[in-house]
Enzyme design. Structure first.
Site, short mmCIF file in Angstrom:
data_model
loop_
_atom_site.label_atom_id
_atom_site.label_comp_id
_atom_site.label_asym_id
_atom_site.label_seq_id
_atom_site.Cartn_x
_atom_site.Cartn_y
_atom_site.Cartn_z
N SER A 172 -8.74 9.11 -23.60
CA SER A 172 -8.44 9.62 -24.94
C SER A 172 -8.57 8.57 -26.03
CB SER A 172 -7.04 10.23 -24.96
OG SER A 172 -6.09 9.34 -24.43
N HIS A 197 -9.85 16.06 -23.12
CA HIS A 197 -10.94 15.78 -24.07
C HIS A 197 -12.32 16.15 -23.55
CE1 HIS A 197 -8.15 13.69 -26.73
NE2 HIS A 197 -7.59 13.22 -25.62
N LYS A 240 -7.06 21.11 -28.08
CA LYS A 240 -8.11 20.19 -28.57
C LYS A 240 -9.39 20.98 -28.86
CE LYS A 240 -5.50 16.37 -27.18
NZ LYS A 240 -4.75 15.85 -26.07
C1 LIG Z 1 -3.39 15.53 -25.72
C2 LIG Z 1 -3.38 15.10 -24.29
C3 LIG Z 1 -2.42 15.59 -23.40
C4 LIG Z 1 -1.25 16.41 -23.85
O1 LIG Z 1 -1.61 17.71 -24.14
P1 LIG Z 1 -0.70 18.54 -25.14
O2 LIG Z 1 -1.09 19.95 -24.89
O3 LIG Z 1 -1.01 18.07 -26.51
O4 LIG Z 1 0.72 18.26 -24.74
C5 LIG Z 1 -2.54 15.24 -22.08
N1 LIG Z 1 -3.53 14.41 -21.65
C6 LIG Z 1 -4.44 13.92 -22.50
C7 LIG Z 1 -5.52 13.02 -21.97
C8 LIG Z 1 -4.39 14.22 -23.84
O5 LIG Z 1 -5.27 13.70 -24.69
#
Ligand SMILES: *Cc1c(COP(=O)(O)O)cnc(C)c1O
Length: 401
Positions: free
Chosen positions: A180, A208, A240
């Site tokens: 990320s 992602h 996302k």
């Molecule tokens: C954003 C993210 C999460 C968490 O997901 P949410 O639904 O926002 O709680 C978990 N793992 C990664 C790699 C992320 O980027």
């Protein structure tokens, strides 16, 4: 400390945080369509959202949520009580189909999915192996499960395999599919091979990669040509590229049945609002059918990388929409972020503890909602504001773990 108030105890800790240049505060931004946001009354272009496909404000998704919301917003209870409705069931089916797996199970957030899965699968006597640069939610899951947690250096397959030599209970290897903060893709085929040799089970957090990589946006695991046997645990998020909110785990029938019995973050929490599930299902349809979003994103990524390369900016080895520019020092990263804001671009500075010390960076993220003019505008601003970066931070960038 006894006798002093809680506030008195916290004040010096906050002051220390400020002194280190690590103090954080949320800013109020109202979204103005696509990549535009209004900040203190000024409209800027954001290069920091995770809305990779530009779906977050899509009218068809909003309409699906609104139609469902006419019948109410609350789910009323946890999934195993009365909270699991037809919208949830339909979304779970659509998700399994989207990523090409037997079944999917909804979780309220990605954070909860990671905590729930790792804690369900591993406990005392088991081992969890995690890439050093994994997302905080994977790391927290590993630490809290009371099994033994081993963090291996970023993408270091040799170190991982050596650490797995020891025979123990269940061995789970957890990795981000796309990292990320760096934007690089994990060596999934090689990780699956190590797991096959050492009797481990691979879990991929594709927050992602889902929607962005793979055929029809099916994610990094499908992009690597791996199936449910090679990567038994797949986690994806809906907040996302899919532009909505929530998360899921997809895998075999026994895995999903086991999680329903044992994942505490699934069992002991209210099911997500049905309108969210309806919205996510509409988003899945668009993400699969509108290939032009991924094509446009790929063109924008290439345009940004070639422009930044010409400016000599220290990019990382990433082909994904996450394009970090390494700055090194946390204060300098903050100053550059402020400079770019003066130019009308919102670019977040990412500092420790989110990234290792000395690797503070501007985390630029691209979206199909951007135009080519947006990219060129950002590059022009960086040409004016990021002078010297190309010389100063080459070492910081190349020594990044
Ligand atoms: C954003 C993210 C999460 C968490 O997901 P949410 O639904 O926002 O709680 C978990 N793992 C990664 C790699 C992320 O980027």
């Amino acid at each position: 400390m006894s006798g002093s108030s809680l506030d008195d105890q916290l004040a010096p800790l906050l002051a220390e945080r400020r002194r280190q240049g690590l103090y954080r505060s949320p800013r109020v931004m109202s979204r103005r369509g696509g990549a535009r946001v209004a900040l203190d009354g000024r409209v800027c272009t954001a290069f920091c959202s995770n809305d990779y496909l530009g779906l977050a404000d899509h009218p068809a998704i909003a309409a699906a949520a609104a139609r469902s919301a006419e019948r109410g917003v609350g789910s009323s209870a946890a999934h195993l009580i009365t909270g699991h409705g037809p919208e949830h069931a339909a979304l779970e089916e659509a998700l399994a189909d989207f990523v090409g797996r037997s079944r999917a199970l909804l979780f309220s957030t990605g954070y909860m999915a990671n905590m729930g899965v790792i804690n369900a699968l591993c406990g005392p006597g088991d081992m969890v192996f995690e890439d050093r640069l994994n997302h905080a939610s994977l790391l927290d899951g590993g630490w809290l499960c009371r099994g033994e947690m081993v963090r291996y250096p970023h993408n270091d397959l040799v170190a991982l395999e050596a650490a797995m030599a020891q025979q123990t209970g269940r061995r789970l290897v957890a990795t981000d599919g796309v990292f990320s903060m760096d934007g690089d893709v994990a060596p999934l085929a090689e990780l699956a091979a190590v797991c096959a040799r050492r009797g481990g089970h691979l879990m991929v957090d594709d927050a992602h990669g889902l929607g962005v990589l793979g055929p029809g946006g099916a994610g990094s695991v499908r992009a690597a040509g791996l199936d449910e046997r090679q990567v038994p645990v797949y986690m994806g998020t809906l907040g996302k590229a899919l532009g909505t909110f929530g998360a899921f785990v997809a895998g075999s029938e026994p895995l999903i049945e086991f999680l329903i019995q044992r994942a505490r973050t699934y069992i002991y929490t209210t099911a997500p609002p049905p309108p969210l599930a309806a919205a996510a299902r509409a988003a899945l349809r668009l993400a699969r059918e509108e290939e032009w979003r991924r094509e446009r994103l790929a063109r924008l990524i290439a345009r940004f990388r070639s422009g930044a390369g010409e400016l000599g900016l220290p990019l990382m080895d990433s082909d994904t929409p996450i394009q970090p520019v390494i700055v090194g020092d946390a204060d300098r990263a903050m100053a550059l972020s402020r400079d770019l804001l003066d130019e009308g671009f919102v670019v977040t500075a990412i500092r420790p503890p989110t990234v290792p010390a000395g690797t503070s960076r501007l985390r630029i993220t691209l979206s199909a909602a951007h135009s080519e003019e947006d990219i060129d505008g950002l590059l022009d601003a960086m040409a004016r504001r990021c002078r010297g970066l190309e010389n100063d931070v080459v070492t910081a960038g190349s020594s990044c773990p």
